[in-house]
Design an enzyme around this catalytic site. Structure first.
Site: not given
Ligand code: NAD
Length: 291
Positions: A87, A162, A237
């Site tokens: 997102t 979204k 966010k």
């Molecule tokens: P998270 O923080 O658990 O995962 C993000 C991952 O990206 C981490 O493991 C981090 O180490 C990795 N990362 C960061 N920089 C990086 C780079 N340069 N190269 C490679 N890896 C890198 O977050 P999440 O909960 O998995 O969410 C991910 C996305 O999904 C976000 O944009 C969030 O808004 C969206 N989202 C999350 C949810 C939820 O319920 N968690 C629901 C819908 C959408």
């Protein structure tokens, strides 16, 4: 298919594993050390995308997406799909899509709803922006990771869908919570309030499916001491992204702005961090008109 997967966090890890279980050859990369059963692990982002027909990214925000995109796009094979499921802001989604298209790739912005449970269960909903041929190519992957994929039009439109949806969600959750808090003070029983509103014109997903009052309506995070679920931090966010988009597009969104301000106070100044976004109800219940 040969798939590169970058960003193996709470959402990305189970999505990558579902793709591997679905019979695809998945190579993952994350800046944190994460090893997943069934998923190959690369030592860099460029290694993960080498030879991949589809590259999936699931990253925290638009700045990180832009940085990762700049690194991997030159390393991707022509004709491959760049499927970003993070997102992010609409501007970043459109900028990355343009960069990818210029390099002969098929970019899709495909943010999800359904949360970690949906990622684990393969029941996410994808809102997808980008060209039809990219969408068709990615469709078998949407079918594995989710239960529904809606093609919303050109690049950036997935992110637009979204944040518009979540702006409605944030506003209706606040409306539902403040109405419950008012009903409490008027001596109206919460169950009676639910029975009336859930079948009347005040009904919404926030009331009917995700009721913020414990013990009322279907089971929801309210029944689990407001453990997320959908964290207030993530709602903040998304509301911020909606207001950034409204600013760029010159759209008048006063209730979206008010919802953003309330969630910002809740998360950053009060006790909302790490709680479900429906914990707005105890917040309102504990306050009076002047507080
Ligand atoms: P998270 O923080 O658990 O995962 C993000 C991952 O990206 C981490 O493991 C981090 O180490 C990795 N990362 C960061 N920089 C990086 C780079 N340069 N190269 C490679 N890896 C890198 O977050 P999440 O909960 O998995 O969410 C991910 C996305 O999904 C976000 O944009 C969030 O808004 C969206 N989202 C999350 C949810 C939820 O319920 N968690 C629901 C819908 C959408």
């Amino acid at each position: 298919m040969k798939i590169g997967f970058i960003g193996l966090g709470n959402m990305g890890a189970p999505m990558a594993q579902n793709l591997a279980r679905g019979g695809h050859s998945v190579t993952g990369y994350d800046t944190a050390t994460i090893s997943l059963q069934g998923v190959g692990s690369a030592s860099s982002a460029t290694e993960a995308v080498d030879g991949a027909e589809v590259v999936v990214t699931m990253l925290p925000n638009g700045d990180i997406l832009r940085r990762v995109a700049a690194e991997i796009i030159p390393a991707m094979q022509k004709g491959a799909v760049f499927l970003d499921c993070s997102t992010v802001d609409v501007d970043s989604a459109r900028a990355v899509a343009e960069m990818a298209r210029d390099a002969g790739l098929l970019p899709l912005d495909a943010p999800v709803s359904g949360g970690v449970g949906g990622a684990q269960g393969g029941t996410l909903t994808f809102m997808v922006g980008g060209d039809e041929d990219g969408f068709e190519k990615a469709k078998p992957l949407f079918d594995i990771m989710g239960q529904k994929a809606v093609h919303c039009g050109a690049s950036g439109n997935g992110q637009a869908a979204k944040i518009c949806n979540n702006m409605i969600l944030g506003i209706t959750m606040i409306a539902t919570c403040e109405a419950f808090a008012l009903a409490d003070k008027l001596g109206l029983d919460r169950q009676a309030m639910f029975d009336v509103v859930s079948t009347s014109s005040g009904s919404s997903w926030s009331m009917n499916t995700y009721c913020p009052a414990p013990g009322v309506g279907p089971k929801s995070p309210a029944d689990n001491d407001y453990k997320p679920g959908f964290a207030a931090d993530l709602m903040l966010k998304d509301l911020r992204l909606s207001q950034a988009a409204a600013e760029t597009a010159d759209a008048d969104t006063p209730l979206g702005a008010a919802a953003m301000a309330l969630y910002a106070a809740f998360v950053e100044e009060e006790d909302g961090a790490g709680r479900d976004f429906s914990a707005m109800l105890p917040r309102f219940s504990g306050r009076g008109r002047g507080s």
